[in-house]
Design a protein around this motif. Structure first.
Motif, PDB file in Angstrom:
ATOM      1  N   PHE A  16       0.833  -1.208   0.000  1.00 26.10           N
ATOM      2  CA  PHE A  16       0.000   0.000   0.000  1.00 26.10           C
ATOM      3  C   PHE A  16       0.872   1.264   0.000  1.00 26.10           C
ATOM      4  CE2 PHE A  16      -2.080   3.373   2.496  1.00 26.10           C
ATOM      5  CZ  PHE A  16      -3.202   3.587   1.725  1.00 26.10           C
ATOM      6  N   THR A  17       1.864   1.305   0.896  1.00 25.63           N
ATOM      7  CA  THR A  17       2.689   2.511   0.994  1.00 25.63           C
ATOM      8  C   THR A  17       3.608   2.677  -0.209  1.00 25.63           C
ATOM      9  OG1 THR A  17       4.247   1.247   2.351  1.00 25.63           O
ATOM     10  CG2 THR A  17       2.647   2.608   3.517  1.00 25.63           C
ATOM     11  N   VAL A  18       4.151   1.562  -0.717  1.00 27.23           N
ATOM     12  CA  VAL A  18       5.049   1.692  -1.862  1.00 27.23           C
ATOM     13  C   VAL A  18       4.266   2.071  -3.114  1.00 27.23           C
ATOM     14  CG1 VAL A  18       5.047  -0.669  -2.771  1.00 27.23           C
ATOM     15  CG2 VAL A  18       7.124   0.675  -2.919  1.00 27.23           C
ATOM     16  N   SER A  19       3.013   1.649  -3.197  1.00 24.79           N
ATOM     17  CA  SER A  19       2.190   2.018  -4.349  1.00 24.79           C
ATOM     18  C   SER A  19       1.933   3.519  -4.361  1.00 24.79           C
ATOM     19  CB  SER A  19       0.860   1.256  -4.319  1.00 24.79           C
ATOM     20  OG  SER A  19       1.078  -0.127  -4.456  1.00 24.79           O
ATOM     21  N   PHE A  20       1.697   4.099  -3.190  1.00 27.03           N
ATOM     22  CA  PHE A  20       1.553   5.553  -3.111  1.00 27.03           C
ATOM     23  C   PHE A  20       2.876   6.226  -3.462  1.00 27.03           C
ATOM     24  CE2 PHE A  20      -2.553   5.350  -1.102  1.00 27.03           C
ATOM     25  CZ  PHE A  20      -3.094   6.594  -1.360  1.00 27.03           C
ATOM     26  N   PHE A 322       0.732 -12.456 -14.080  1.00 25.99           N
ATOM     27  CA  PHE A 322       0.261 -12.591 -15.465  1.00 25.99           C
ATOM     28  C   PHE A 322      -0.553 -11.362 -15.892  1.00 25.99           C
ATOM     29  CE2 PHE A 322      -2.974 -13.990 -18.524  1.00 25.99           C
ATOM     30  CZ  PHE A 322      -2.215 -14.637 -19.475  1.00 25.99           C
ATOM     31  N   PHE A 323      -1.501 -10.947 -15.083  1.00 24.73           N
ATOM     32  CA  PHE A 323      -2.369  -9.836 -15.481  1.00 24.73           C
ATOM     33  C   PHE A 323      -1.675  -8.477 -15.335  1.00 24.73           C
ATOM     34  CE2 PHE A 323      -5.728 -13.056 -14.733  1.00 24.73           C
ATOM     35  CZ  PHE A 323      -6.312 -12.996 -15.988  1.00 24.73           C
ATOM     36  N   SER A 324      -0.890  -8.279 -14.274  1.00 27.58           N
ATOM     37  CA  SER A 324      -0.211  -6.985 -14.126  1.00 27.58           C
ATOM     38  C   SER A 324       0.767  -6.760 -15.272  1.00 27.58           C
ATOM     39  CB  SER A 324       0.514  -6.919 -12.778  1.00 27.58           C
ATOM     40  OG  SER A 324       1.509  -7.923 -12.686  1.00 27.58           O
ATOM     41  N   PHE A 325       1.429  -7.819 -15.707  1.00 25.56           N
ATOM     42  CA  PHE A 325       2.356  -7.687 -16.827  1.00 25.56           C
ATOM     43  C   PHE A 325       1.613  -7.275 -18.100  1.00 25.56           C
ATOM     44  CE2 PHE A 325       4.626  -9.862 -20.402  1.00 25.56           C
ATOM     45  CZ  PHE A 325       5.739  -9.046 -20.408  1.00 25.56           C
ATOM     46  N   ARG A 326       0.450  -7.846 -18.330  1.00 21.72           N
ATOM     47  CA  ARG A 326      -0.310  -7.504 -19.535  1.00 21.72           C
ATOM     48  C   ARG A 326      -0.888  -6.092 -19.480  1.00 21.72           C
ATOM     49  NH1 ARG A 326       0.966 -12.064 -19.450  1.00 21.72           N
ATOM     50  NH2 ARG A 326       1.069 -13.481 -21.222  1.00 21.72           N
ATOM     51  N   VAL A 327      -1.230  -5.634 -18.301  1.00 12.93           N
ATOM     52  CA  VAL A 327      -1.674  -4.238 -18.168  1.00 12.93           C
ATOM     53  C   VAL A 327      -0.542  -3.298 -18.566  1.00 12.93           C
ATOM     54  CG1 VAL A 327      -2.334  -2.456 -16.512  1.00 12.93           C
ATOM     55  CG2 VAL A 327      -3.432  -4.702 -16.435  1.00 12.93           C
ATOM     56  N   MET A 328       0.668  -3.567 -18.066  1.00  6.49           N
ATOM     57  CA  MET A 328       1.815  -2.711 -18.386  1.00  6.49           C
ATOM     58  C   MET A 328       2.116  -2.730 -19.884  1.00  6.49           C
ATOM     59  SD  MET A 328       5.780  -3.107 -17.121  1.00  6.49           S
ATOM     60  CE  MET A 328       5.948  -4.636 -18.037  1.00  6.49           C
ATOM     61  N   GLY A 375       3.883  -2.484 -13.554  1.00  8.35           N
ATOM     62  CA  GLY A 375       5.249  -2.985 -13.691  1.00  8.35           C
ATOM     63  C   GLY A 375       5.879  -3.299 -12.353  1.00  8.35           C
ATOM     64  N   TRP A 376       5.617  -2.418 -11.395  1.00  9.04           N
ATOM     65  CA  TRP A 376       6.167  -2.642 -10.048  1.00  9.04           C
ATOM     66  C   TRP A 376       5.580  -3.897  -9.425  1.00  9.04           C
ATOM     67  CZ3 TRP A 376      10.366  -0.495  -8.353  1.00  9.04           C
ATOM     68  CH2 TRP A 376      10.693  -0.579  -7.002  1.00  9.04           C
ATOM     69  N   ILE A 377       4.275  -4.117  -9.600  1.00 10.29           N
ATOM     70  CA  ILE A 377       3.633  -5.330  -9.078  1.00 10.29           C
ATOM     71  C   ILE A 377       4.227  -6.564  -9.752  1.00 10.29           C
ATOM     72  CG2 ILE A 377       1.449  -6.607  -9.061  1.00 10.29           C
ATOM     73  CD1 ILE A 377       0.041  -3.872  -8.728  1.00 10.29           C
ATOM     74  N   THR A 378       4.432  -6.491 -11.064  1.00  8.99           N
ATOM     75  CA  THR A 378       5.034  -7.621 -11.779  1.00  8.99           C
ATOM     76  C   THR A 378       6.405  -7.948 -11.206  1.00  8.99           C
ATOM     77  OG1 THR A 378       3.878  -6.977 -13.798  1.00  8.99           O
ATOM     78  CG2 THR A 378       5.758  -8.465 -14.038  1.00  8.99           C
ATOM     79  N   THR A 379       7.198  -6.905 -10.977  1.00  7.80           N
ATOM     80  CA  THR A 379       8.552  -7.112 -10.461  1.00  7.80           C
ATOM     81  C   THR A 379       8.552  -7.681  -9.051  1.00  7.80           C
ATOM     82  OG1 THR A 379       9.468  -5.353 -11.817  1.00  7.80           O
ATOM     83  CG2 THR A 379      10.684  -5.923  -9.834  1.00  7.80           C
ATOM     84  N   GLN A 384       8.564 -13.055  -5.364  1.00  8.66           N
ATOM     85  CA  GLN A 384       8.151 -13.911  -4.241  1.00  8.66           C
ATOM     86  C   GLN A 384       8.404 -15.382  -4.556  1.00  8.66           C
ATOM     87  OE1 GLN A 384       7.266 -12.638  -1.301  1.00  8.66           O
ATOM     88  NE2 GLN A 384       7.798 -10.689  -2.278  1.00  8.66           N
ATOM     89  N   PRO A 385       8.629 -16.192  -3.536  1.00  7.30           N
ATOM     90  CA  PRO A 385       8.443 -15.930  -2.097  1.00  7.30           C
ATOM     91  C   PRO A 385       9.692 -15.417  -1.403  1.00  7.30           C
ATOM     92  CG  PRO A 385       8.874 -18.247  -2.435  1.00  7.30           C
ATOM     93  CD  PRO A 385       8.935 -17.610  -3.784  1.00  7.30           C
TER      94      PRO A 385
END
Length: 468
Positions: A16-20, A322-328, A375-379, A384-385
């Motif tokens: 949450f904080t890094v997304s902001f 999979f989905f976050s990469f396609r959004v980017m 992109g950040w979510i994909t990375t 993980q993990p």
């Protein structure tokens, strides 16, 4: 919420904080460079429109920069509260990298930010331009150190592990310039420039829709579209190189990004599907034969790994990645389409006179932020993990804290963030709604402004009003 474990809540809190936080640096890095270009063009040409735009965006930069600094400081707090084991293990490496950022980038920005914000009519034009350039350089330098630290966590090298399980630096050159750093840094910097370009373009398009002949809006749209047309293809090539590097160093992440559970030669490119972690299969696949191997290995028969090549406990969440990469990627190609469209309109001489295009650019305004977050979510989810890839698991990085304590601080963060950053964002949007241009007045050539803290009397009488 109390049904979640402490590690679930700590991960959500950091996400949450890094997304902001990432929203503001991705905007201010590009905006600082844009201000430097505007001031440089004003000094070179003396066209008032450049000075008008400089003053227009300077106020917005000041607010966004402040929110970026505050949101970044909050994240360091969490290293001590929620991720103290991670801090203990990686502190000898991550700590100095953060220290280098403070000693170089922060000091540079702090030293010149005041001159940049308030010195337009108090110092000479060239000194003021140097201050703007130093702030722009400082924002990029800050990104350098942050991306270096993050990249080391993705591709750790140059260390040894002591008896306490801590990562001890052995080779700082290898640590700073770790294998994935150059690709990650270039990709992020270009993303920041494109994010800013589409915000500037959207503001220009908005004002052109309201006032067709606004000179400042025309310049904003034109400069932003040059950036979109030139930098977007470069970004796509940089992303391709980044993907090759990820395949080499983090193949499980690539498997999740591509939605492949089975490794195979001549793998297809899955355009759409629904990854099912339980069944270890991607359902409803729409795919192009061989294209996955061609993109990732530059060979039609190259092998693309699948998640089944790795222990199940090492799988990242394939659905999210999979989905976050396609959004980017999807947003990247939309940006490319806008850039190509702008070139066609520029060739026809109707770039500033096509309302349909202006509406499209206006809709694209926030997409840079969405792409950066995706992109950040994909990375990060793809890592993980692990917190340190292949070496330190996230489950072994958490502090000995209880879930209610993390939940309480999480709720406080959510409330404070939406109040503080909501007000700041509202101010920025209001400032963007103001008509650009009309009140520019910079330092006049040949007139003394201030010497050794004392303003000469003749100049004092004619001293221009301070920049707003």
């Amino acid at each position: 919420m109390m049904d979640f474990s402490a590690i679930d809540l700590a991960r959500f809190q950091f996400a949450f904080t890094v997304s902001f936080h990432i929203i503001f640096p991705s905007f201010t890095i590009g905006l600082a460079s844009y201000l430097m270009v505007l001031e440089g063009l004003w000094l070179a040409t003396r066209r008032e429109v450049y000075l008008q735009l400089f003053k227009y965006w300077l106020k917005i930069f000041a607010v966004a920069f402040g929110m970026g600094v505050v949101s970044g400081i909050v994240m360091t707090y969490q290293f001590g509260t929620n991720w103290s084991v991670f801090s203990d293990k990686t502190g000898p490496v991550i700590g100095p990298l953060m220290g280098y950022e403070v000693l170089s980038a922060f000091f540079l920005e702090a030293g010149f930010l005041g001159i940049m914000l308030f010195g337009l009519n108090r110092v000479g034009p060239r000194l003021h331009f140097m201050a703007t350039a130093m702030v722009a350089f400082g924002t990029a330098l800050s990104g350098f150190w942050i991306l270096s630290a993050n990249s080391w966590m993705q591709t750790p090298v140059g260390y040894s592990i002591n008896e306490a399980g801590q990562f001890i630096p052995e080779n700082w050159f290898e640590i700073v310039f770790n294998p994935s750093f150059p690709y990650r840094f270039v990709h992020m910097m270009l993303a920041a420039y494109l994010t800013t370009a589409f915000v500037v373009g959207a503001v220009g398009a908005w004002h052109l829709l309201k006032e067709r002949g606004n000179e400042g809006a025309k310049v904003m749209l034109s400069m932003a579209m040059w950036m979109a047309a030139i930098v977007t293809p470069v970004q796509i090539m940089a992303g391709d190189m980044h993907g090759l590097n990820t395949l080499e160093h983090q193949p499980a992440k690539i498997a999740a990004m591509e939605g492949h559970f089975e490794g195979e030669n001549g793998a297809p490119l899955i355009l759409f599907g629904i990854p099912d972690m339980e069944a270890a299969e991607t359902h409803y696949r729409i795919e192009v034969p061989k294209l996955g191997s061609l993109i990732l290995t530059h060979s039609l028969d190259g092998r693309v790994p699948g998640l089944k090549d790795f222990p199940r406990e090492d799988w990242p969440n394939a659905s999210i990645v999979f989905f976050s990469f396609r959004v980017m990627v999807g947003i990247g190609f939309l940006m490319l389409g806008i850039g190509v469209w702008s070139l066609y309109l520029r060739w026809r001489g109707t770039l500033a006179e096509t309302p349909l295009f202006h509406r499209a650019v206006l809709l694209m305004g926030p997409t840079g932020f969405i792409a950066v977050l995706a992109g950040w979510i994909t990375t990060e989810v793809g890592r993980q993990p692990y917190t340190v890839y292949g070496l330190l698991r996230t489950s072994d990085s958490i502090s000995p804290v209880d879930a209610p304590a993390v939940a309480t601080s999480l709720l406080v963060f959510i409330v404070v963030y939406f109040i503080v950053f909501g007000i700041g964002t509202g101010y920025i949007l209001k400032a963007m709604g103001h008509r650009p241009g009309g009140d520019a007045q910079g330092p006049q050539r040949g007139e003394p402004t201030r010497a050794a803290g004392v303003t000469p009397a003749p100049a004092y009488a004619d001293e221009p009003k301070p920049a707003e």
